[in-house]
Design an enzyme around this catalytic site. Structure first.
Site, PDB file in Angstrom:
ATOM      1  N   ALA A  63       0.868  -1.215   0.082  1.00 53.49           N
ATOM      2  CA  ALA A  63      -0.078   0.497  -0.248  1.00 53.49           C
ATOM      3  C   ALA A  63       0.710   0.967   0.373  1.00 53.49           C
ATOM      4  O   ALA A  63       2.002   1.506   0.745  1.00 53.49           O
ATOM      5  CB  ALA A  63      -0.402   0.011   1.187  1.00 53.49           C
ATOM      6  N   GLY A 108       0.384  -5.341   0.995  1.00 53.73           N
ATOM      7  CA  GLY A 108      -0.265  -5.116   0.089  1.00 53.73           C
ATOM      8  C   GLY A 108      -0.120  -6.073  -0.935  1.00 53.73           C
ATOM      9  O   GLY A 108      -1.350  -6.306  -1.797  1.00 53.73           O
ATOM     10  N   GLU A 111      -0.440  -9.464  -0.624  1.00 59.20           N
ATOM     11  CA  GLU A 111      -2.125  -9.737  -0.588  1.00 59.20           C
ATOM     12  C   GLU A 111      -1.813  -9.243  -1.019  1.00 59.20           C
ATOM     13  O   GLU A 111      -3.601 -10.530  -1.838  1.00 59.20           O
ATOM     14  CB  GLU A 111      -2.658  -8.826   0.598  1.00 59.20           C
ATOM     15  N   GLU A 131       4.468  -5.032   7.954  1.00 57.41           N
ATOM     16  CA  GLU A 131       3.574  -4.410   8.335  1.00 57.41           C
ATOM     17  C   GLU A 131       3.882  -4.055   9.574  1.00 57.41           C
ATOM     18  O   GLU A 131       4.522  -2.829  10.486  1.00 57.41           O
ATOM     19  CB  GLU A 131       2.196  -4.344   8.116  1.00 57.41           C
TER      20      GLU A 131
HETATM   21  N1  DAK Z   1       4.461   2.764  -1.109  1.00 55.91           N
HETATM   22  C1  DAK Z   1       4.624   4.435  -1.745  1.00 55.91           C
HETATM   23  N2  DAK Z   1       5.965   4.534  -2.434  1.00 55.91           N
HETATM   24  C2  DAK Z   1       6.889   3.121  -1.894  1.00 55.91           C
HETATM   25  C3  DAK Z   1       6.662   1.949  -1.770  1.00 55.91           C
HETATM   26  C4  DAK Z   1       5.468   2.083  -1.281  1.00 55.91           C
HETATM   27  N3  DAK Z   1       4.707   1.141  -0.644  1.00 55.91           N
HETATM   28  N4  DAK Z   1       7.426   1.482  -2.273  1.00 55.91           N
HETATM   29  C5  DAK Z   1       8.756   2.159  -2.779  1.00 55.91           C
HETATM   30  N5  DAK Z   1       8.157   3.287  -3.133  1.00 55.91           N
HETATM   31  C6  DAK Z   1       8.197   3.827  -3.863  1.00 55.91           C
HETATM   32  C7  DAK Z   1       9.791   4.552  -3.291  1.00 55.91           C
HETATM   33  O1  DAK Z   1       9.572   5.916  -2.139  1.00 55.91           O
HETATM   34  C8  DAK Z   1      10.781   5.640  -4.058  1.00 55.91           C
HETATM   35  O2  DAK Z   1      10.589   6.383  -4.320  1.00 55.91           O
HETATM   36  P1  DAK Z   1      10.828   7.908  -5.173  1.00 55.91           P
HETATM   37  O3  DAK Z   1      11.821   8.103  -4.202  1.00 55.91           O
HETATM   38  O4  DAK Z   1      11.861   7.547  -6.016  1.00 55.91           O
HETATM   39  O5  DAK Z   1       9.966   8.830  -5.577  1.00 55.91           O
HETATM   40  C9  DAK Z   1       9.991   4.415  -5.078  1.00 55.91           C
HETATM   41  O6  DAK Z   1       9.022   3.906  -5.275  1.00 55.91           O
HETATM   42  C10 DAK Z   1      11.167   3.189  -5.487  1.00 55.91           C
HETATM   43  O7  DAK Z   1      11.800   2.855  -4.308  1.00 55.91           O
HETATM   44  P2  DAK Z   1      13.074   2.864  -3.567  1.00 55.91           P
HETATM   45  O8  DAK Z   1      13.509   3.662  -3.963  1.00 55.91           O
HETATM   46  O9  DAK Z   1      12.598   2.482  -2.399  1.00 55.91           O
HETATM   47  O10 DAK Z   1      13.372   1.250  -4.487  1.00 55.91           O
HETATM   48  P3  DAK Z   1      14.606   0.361  -3.734  1.00 55.91           P
HETATM   49  O11 DAK Z   1      15.214  -0.567  -4.868  1.00 55.91           O
HETATM   50  O12 DAK Z   1      15.898   1.034  -2.862  1.00 55.91           O
HETATM   51  O13 DAK Z   1      13.671  -0.523  -2.992  1.00 55.91           O
HETATM   52  C11 DAK Z   1      11.783  -1.396  -1.702  1.00 55.91           C
HETATM   53  C12 DAK Z   1      12.650  -1.368  -2.865  1.00 55.91           C
HETATM   54  C13 DAK Z   1      10.673  -2.304  -1.682  1.00 55.91           C
HETATM   55  C14 DAK Z   1      12.529  -2.450  -0.792  1.00 55.91           C
HETATM   56  C15 DAK Z   1      10.905  -0.438  -0.998  1.00 55.91           C
HETATM   57  O14 DAK Z   1      11.087   0.205  -1.954  1.00 55.91           O
HETATM   58  C16 DAK Z   1      10.514  -0.678  -0.295  1.00 55.91           C
HETATM   59  O15 DAK Z   1      10.886  -1.152   1.167  1.00 55.91           O
HETATM   60  N6  DAK Z   1       8.997  -0.285   0.144  1.00 55.91           N
HETATM   61  C17 DAK Z   1       8.371   0.005   0.830  1.00 55.91           C
HETATM   62  C18 DAK Z   1       7.868  -1.850   1.315  1.00 55.91           C
HETATM   63  C19 DAK Z   1       6.943  -1.617   2.331  1.00 55.91           C
HETATM   64  O16 DAK Z   1       7.580  -1.426   3.691  1.00 55.91           O
HETATM   65  N7  DAK Z   1       5.401  -2.664   2.210  1.00 55.91           N
HETATM   66  C20 DAK Z   1       4.248  -2.892   2.743  1.00 55.91           C
HETATM   67  C21 DAK Z   1       3.848  -0.734   3.047  1.00 55.91           C
HETATM   68  S1  DAK Z   1       2.477  -1.051   4.109  1.00 55.91           S
HETATM   69  C22 DAK Z   1      -5.042  -1.495   6.133  1.00 55.91           C
HETATM   70  C23 DAK Z   1      -4.727  -2.452   4.923  1.00 55.91           C
HETATM   71  C24 DAK Z   1      -3.894  -2.716   4.390  1.00 55.91           C
HETATM   72  C25 DAK Z   1      -2.590  -2.560   4.402  1.00 55.91           C
HETATM   73  C26 DAK Z   1      -2.745  -0.876   5.025  1.00 55.91           C
HETATM   74  C27 DAK Z   1      -3.622  -0.668   5.832  1.00 55.91           C
HETATM   75  N8  DAK Z   1      -5.895  -1.137   5.950  1.00 55.91           N
HETATM   76  C28 DAK Z   1      -7.151  -2.502   6.100  1.00 55.91           C
HETATM   77  C29 DAK Z   1      -6.414  -0.052   6.730  1.00 55.91           C
HETATM   78  C30 DAK Z   1      -0.942  -2.274   4.070  1.00 55.91           C
HETATM   79  C31 DAK Z   1       0.049  -2.099   4.080  1.00 55.91           C
HETATM   80  C32 DAK Z   1       1.392  -1.750   3.231  1.00 55.91           C
HETATM   81  O17 DAK Z   1       1.017  -2.643   2.035  1.00 55.91           O
END
Ligand code: DAK
Length: 261
Positions: A63, A108, A111, A131
């Site tokens: 997400a 997400g 998921e 998360e």
């Molecule tokens: N959200 C927004 N932007 C993201 C992103 C994300 N999840 N993942 C990557 N990006 C963006 C980065 O900010 C970056 O943007 P710029 O800086 O270029 O503008 C671009 O994508 C490239 O990412 P990186 O520079 O970080 O690339 P790397 O190769 O260095 O790293 C990575 C790749 C996938 C390891 C890293 O980007 C990363 O760790 N990303 C976050 C992964 C993550 O934690 N995902 C889980 C998110 S939590 C809910 C229901 C569902 C959810 C929540 C609530 N409710 C029922 C209320 C779900 C929650 C989630 O999914």
């Protein structure tokens, strides 16, 4: 659409989440457009879907953390509901959905892949539920679907540790059915979709219903669900054609496409 590509290729179609700059992260627009795309699928023609992400790096990196970070409680609930509704729509979609996981499938993204019927992935794929490291629980069904797919012990380990796993481990624990070189993944997914599309569509739909509904109830009830859906096939032309084709001893006969009726 801004973030979703849709291409019908005869009897199957490919949906691509196309927000490569943010690694295809799910913001509310992506979720809304995915929802609209599913609603627009021509179910008279399309018999299987492939869902993938743009680029060679990411399926869906979760997400959108930027969007989520500023949500109020009410907005967070609305965002969560939108995601859950779309994921549930995929899970209950009448035709099979194959996730072609072409890189990161985190939070997400993992998921989303789990709401699909079948997951195959590229050799650079990475799965995880990060998360708890962000101070939240998986919110798009992760605690439920992961445990059902890989067992409670492995799901708990992945979720509590927030540790990502690579494609080979995802294969070993049964999270994905197969791993392909990145450049072969989409073709493999499309071949599978095309193969599914050649089978009797009503029978395939009934199998999806039987498996999904049966998993939610005990075996006595599940068998009744299967019996009913099995019986329903005998009202279809496709059943009559499929069995007559088998019984016909003419060696020169050519199988015609099932008519979906
Ligand atoms: N959200 C927004 N932007 C993201 C992103 C994300 N999840 N993942 C990557 N990006 C963006 C980065 O900010 C970056 O943007 P710029 O800086 O270029 O503008 C671009 O994508 C490239 O990412 P990186 O520079 O970080 O690339 P790397 O190769 O260095 O790293 C990575 C790749 C996938 C390891 C890293 O980007 C990363 O760790 N990303 C976050 C992964 C993550 O934690 N995902 C889980 C998110 S939590 C809910 C229901 C569902 C959810 C929540 C609530 N409710 C029922 C209320 C779900 C929650 C989630 O999914």
């Amino acid at each position: 659409m801004e973030f979703i590509l849709y291409e019908q290729k005869g009897s199957y179609a490919v949906i691509t989440i196309n927000r490569e700059k943010a690694l295809n992260a799910l913001n509310s627009t992506v979720l809304e457009e995915l929802d609209q795309t599913l609603d627009a699928v021509n179910l008279d023609e399309v018999r299987a879907l492939v869902l993938t992400g743009s680029g060679a790096k990411s399926f869906v990196a979760g997400a959108d953390i930027g969007e989520m970070s500023t949500l109020t409680k009410a907005e967070g609930e609305a965002f969560g509901k939108k995601g859950n509704d779309v994921f549930r729509k995929i899970e209950n979609f009448p035709i099979p959905v194959i996730a072609a996981v072409n890189g990161f499938a985190l939070g997400g993204g993992c998921e989303l892949s789990m709401s699909c019927d079948i997951r195959i992935c590229s050799d650079n794929a990475v799965f995880g539920q990060p998360e708890v490291g962000l101070g939240i629980t998986p919110g798009f069904g992760g605690t439920q679907r992961l445990a059902r797919l890989v067992g409670a012990g492995m799901a708990k380990q992945m979720i509590y540790t927030a540790r990502n796993i690579k494609a080979d481990e995802a294969y070993r624990i049964g999270l994905v059915n197969a791993v392909y070189p990145q450049e072969e993944l989409l073709a493999a997914a499309e071949k599978m979709a095309s193969g599914i599309a050649q089978n009797a569509p009503i029978a395939v739909r009934n199998c999806k219903k039987a498996i999904n509904q049966g998993l939610d109830v005990d075996m006595d009830q599940a068998i009744v669900i299967e019996e009913k859906l099995f019986g329903d096939c005998f009202e279809t032309q496709d059943q009559r054609y499929g069995m007559a084709f088998f019984l016909d001893k003419n060696k020169d006969k050519v199988k015609e496409p099932f008519k979906n009726c």
